[in-house]
Design a protein around this motif. Structure first.
Motif, PDB file in Angstrom:
ATOM      1  N   SER A   1       0.818  -1.204   0.000  1.00  0.00           N
ATOM      2  CA  SER A   1       0.000   0.000   0.000  1.00  0.00           C
ATOM      3  C   SER A   1       0.853   1.255   0.000  1.00  0.00           C
ATOM      4  N   ASN A   2       2.058   1.174   0.579  1.00  0.00           N
ATOM      5  CA  ASN A   2       2.964   2.324   0.562  1.00  0.00           C
ATOM      6  C   ASN A   2       3.435   2.630  -0.858  1.00  0.00           C
ATOM      7  N   LYS A   3       3.799   1.562  -1.594  1.00  0.00           N
ATOM      8  CA  LYS A   3       4.241   1.754  -2.970  1.00  0.00           C
ATOM      9  C   LYS A   3       3.104   2.273  -3.847  1.00  0.00           C
ATOM     10  N   LEU A   4       1.921   1.721  -3.643  1.00  0.00           N
ATOM     11  CA  LEU A   4       0.774   2.176  -4.421  1.00  0.00           C
ATOM     12  C   LEU A   4       0.462   3.645  -4.148  1.00  0.00           C
ATOM     13  N   LEU A   5       0.570   4.038  -2.875  1.00  0.00           N
ATOM     14  CA  LEU A   5       0.310   5.428  -2.505  1.00  0.00           C
ATOM     15  C   LEU A   5       1.300   6.350  -3.207  1.00  0.00           C
ATOM     16  N   ARG A   6       2.554   5.961  -3.190  1.00  0.00           N
ATOM     17  CA  ARG A   6       3.596   6.772  -3.831  1.00  0.00           C
ATOM     18  C   ARG A   6       3.371   6.861  -5.333  1.00  0.00           C
TER      19      ARG A   6
ATOM     20  N   ALA B   1     -12.530  26.490  -3.420  1.00  0.00           N
ATOM     21  CA  ALA B   1     -12.162  25.083  -3.597  1.00  0.00           C
ATOM     22  C   ALA B   1     -10.985  24.871  -4.532  1.00  0.00           C
ATOM     23  N   HIS B   2     -10.740  25.810  -5.473  1.00  0.00           N
ATOM     24  CA  HIS B   2      -9.691  25.568  -6.460  1.00  0.00           C
ATOM     25  C   HIS B   2      -8.294  25.530  -5.843  1.00  0.00           C
ATOM     26  N   TYR B   3      -8.145  26.021  -4.625  1.00  0.00           N
ATOM     27  CA  TYR B   3      -6.855  25.845  -3.958  1.00  0.00           C
ATOM     28  C   TYR B   3      -6.976  25.090  -2.635  1.00  0.00           C
ATOM     29  N   LEU B   4      -8.128  25.168  -1.964  1.00  0.00           N
ATOM     30  CA  LEU B   4      -8.294  24.462  -0.697  1.00  0.00           C
ATOM     31  C   LEU B   4      -8.486  22.961  -0.903  1.00  0.00           C
ATOM     32  N   LEU B   5      -9.169  22.556  -1.974  1.00  0.00           N
ATOM     33  CA  LEU B   5      -9.337  21.129  -2.233  1.00  0.00           C
ATOM     34  C   LEU B   5      -8.003  20.428  -2.522  1.00  0.00           C
TER      35      LEU B   5
ATOM     36  N   LEU C   1      -4.474  14.674   3.219  1.00  0.00           N
ATOM     37  CA  LEU C   1      -4.918  13.279   3.324  1.00  0.00           C
ATOM     38  C   LEU C   1      -3.800  12.329   2.890  1.00  0.00           C
ATOM     39  N   TYR C   2      -3.071  12.719   1.854  1.00  0.00           N
ATOM     40  CA  TYR C   2      -1.940  11.914   1.390  1.00  0.00           C
ATOM     41  C   TYR C   2      -0.869  11.797   2.489  1.00  0.00           C
ATOM     42  N   LEU C   3      -0.538  12.897   3.130  1.00  0.00           N
ATOM     43  CA  LEU C   3       0.447  12.870   4.212  1.00  0.00           C
ATOM     44  C   LEU C   3      -0.061  12.016   5.373  1.00  0.00           C
TER      45      LEU C   3
ATOM     46  N   ALA D   1      -7.491   3.612   0.523  1.00  0.00           N
ATOM     47  CA  ALA D   1      -8.582   4.564   0.298  1.00  0.00           C
ATOM     48  C   ALA D   1      -8.064   5.838  -0.358  1.00  0.00           C
ATOM     49  N   VAL D   2      -6.914   6.326   0.111  1.00  0.00           N
ATOM     50  CA  VAL D   2      -6.338   7.542  -0.464  1.00  0.00           C
ATOM     51  C   VAL D   2      -5.802   7.275  -1.864  1.00  0.00           C
ATOM     52  N   VAL D   3      -5.291   6.062  -2.096  1.00  0.00           N
ATOM     53  CA  VAL D   3      -4.884   5.693  -3.455  1.00  0.00           C
ATOM     54  C   VAL D   3      -6.076   5.809  -4.401  1.00  0.00           C
ATOM     55  N   GLY D   4      -7.229   5.292  -3.959  1.00  0.00           N
ATOM     56  CA  GLY D   4      -8.437   5.405  -4.772  1.00  0.00           C
ATOM     57  C   GLY D   4      -8.808   6.849  -5.042  1.00  0.00           C
ATOM     58  N   LEU D   5      -8.690   7.680  -4.008  1.00  0.00           N
ATOM     59  CA  LEU D   5      -8.985   9.109  -4.168  1.00  0.00           C
ATOM     60  C   LEU D   5      -8.042   9.741  -5.174  1.00  0.00           C
ATOM     61  N   LEU D   6      -6.751   9.413  -5.097  1.00  0.00           N
ATOM     62  CA  LEU D   6      -5.766   9.994  -6.014  1.00  0.00           C
ATOM     63  C   LEU D   6      -6.001   9.539  -7.452  1.00  0.00           C
ATOM     64  N   VAL D   7      -6.443   8.303  -7.625  1.00  0.00           N
ATOM     65  CA  VAL D   7      -6.755   7.817  -8.976  1.00  0.00           C
ATOM     66  C   VAL D   7      -7.919   8.619  -9.553  1.00  0.00           C
ATOM     67  N   VAL D   8      -8.950   8.841  -8.742  1.00  0.00           N
ATOM     68  CA  VAL D   8     -10.088   9.647  -9.185  1.00  0.00           C
ATOM     69  C   VAL D   8      -9.634  11.066  -9.538  1.00  0.00           C
ATOM     70  N   CYS D   9      -8.785  11.638  -8.674  1.00  0.00           N
ATOM     71  CA  CYS D   9      -8.272  12.995  -8.915  1.00  0.00           C
ATOM     72  C   CYS D   9      -7.454  13.045 -10.206  1.00  0.00           C
ATOM     73  N   THR D  10      -6.682  11.997 -10.461  1.00  0.00           N
ATOM     74  CA  THR D  10      -5.855  11.962 -11.671  1.00  0.00           C
ATOM     75  C   THR D  10      -6.720  11.914 -12.925  1.00  0.00           C
ATOM     76  N   VAL D  11      -7.740  11.060 -12.898  1.00  0.00           N
ATOM     77  CA  VAL D  11      -8.641  10.957 -14.048  1.00  0.00           C
ATOM     78  C   VAL D  11      -9.374  12.281 -14.262  1.00  0.00           C
ATOM     79  N   PHE D  12      -9.875  12.851 -13.181  1.00  0.00           N
ATOM     80  CA  PHE D  12     -10.602  14.120 -13.298  1.00  0.00           C
ATOM     81  C   PHE D  12      -9.673  15.230 -13.787  1.00  0.00           C
ATOM     82  N   THR D  13      -8.437  15.249 -13.302  1.00  0.00           N
ATOM     83  CA  THR D  13      -7.471  16.257 -13.747  1.00  0.00           C
ATOM     84  C   THR D  13      -7.208  16.124 -15.240  1.00  0.00           C
TER      85      THR D  13
END
Length: 277
Positions: free
Chosen positions: A18-23, A222-226, A233-235, A248-260
């Motif tokens: 999970s550490n590697k996935l998070l990174r 939200a454009h800077y606070l989010l 959350l990552y930290l 869970a945070v990995v999942g959030l980051l994947v969603v953020c990456t796709v949305f970005t």
């Protein structure tokens, strides 16, 4: 906890997948963001620089409020400096966060870091001037939001510098990321806005003609606070002893990456490329 048990905990945490996935999830988002920021920098230089070179500075008003005012030399100069530094910040910020560059070129990293902090401070101050030099600029919601954003940029820059001088490099690195995120607010605003419109199939929560509405009020902050909240959350996930938190945070980051990625596509197709037509 005795020394043996503590050592076992550290080893387990370091080898937990999970550490590697998070990174890698964080790196994945960063790579997408770098591409988007490079495209944004090309747009800034190409449109604003190009119109200035060909003497069509009045076209700035098509993209930013009070971009050019006839006879207002000081105001026009401040806007020009702000835009020029915005391009440099967009190019220089990601470079500071690439670990390979930090390791191989420490002198460049330090010098570029000093320049970056100074440029973000100047951009924040010129942004405040643009906001308050013109009566009614910003509006009742976005004016305090943009003011807070500028204050956070200045605060983060001070702390980045302070912890670097104190050689507290973990805290320095964390505040460098926070500075990068909040200083990229203009880019985030456009990416989130266009991503929202593509996901919803149009302007939902605001009037595209008057550019007002509850979603834009929300986005003003939200454009800077989010992005800052996601980073916290990552930290937190990195410090957590629970692999489930990291997943869970990995999942959030994947969603953020796709949305970005969607937002970058929308910004290029709907905002940046049309500026050259």
């Amino acid at each position: 906890m005795n020394l043996t048990a503590r050592s076992a905990t550290i080893i387990t945490a370091s080898t937990d997948p999970s550490n590697k996935l998070l990174r890698w999830a964080a790196i994945g988002w960063f790579v997408v963001a770098i591409i988007g920021q490079l495209l944004f920098a090309v747009y800034i230089v190409g449109f604003y620089g190009g119109t200035a070179v060909y003497g069509n500075i009045a076209e700035w008003n098509e993209k930013i409020t009070h971009g050019f005012s006839e006879g207002a030399t000081v105001s026009n100069l401040v806007v020009g400096i702000h835009l020029f530094f915005a391009a440099l910040i967009t190019l220089g910020g990601p470079v500071q966060l690439i670990s390979g560059i930090k390791r191989k070129y420490p002198v460049f990293h330090r010098r570029n870091g000093r320049i970056y902090v100074m440029l973000t401070a100047i951009a924040a101050l010129t942004g405040l001037y643009m906001l308050y030099a013109h009566e009614g600029a910003g509006g009742a919601v976005s004016r305090p939001a943009m003011t807070l954003e500028a204050v956070l940029i200045l605060l983060a820059g001070v702390l980045v510098w302070r912890f670097a001088v104190a050689r507290q490099f973990r805290r320095h690195e964390a505040w460098a990321v926070r500075l990068f995120l909040v200083a990229s607010g203009v880019w985030f605003f456009r990416v989130i806005l266009m991503g929202w419109m593509l996901v919803n199939g149009g302007a939902v929560g605001f009037d595209p003609e008057t550019f007002t509405g509850p979603f834009l009020d929300f986005l003003s902050y939200a454009h800077y606070l989010l992005p800052l909240a996601v980073y916290e959350l990552y930290l937190w996930a990195g410090r957590s002893s629970h692999a489930s938190v990291r997943y869970a945070v990995v999942g959030l980051l994947v969603v953020c990456t796709v949305f970005t990625g969607v937002g970058i596509f929308g910004a290029v197709a709907g905002l940046w490329l049309p500026a050259f037509s």
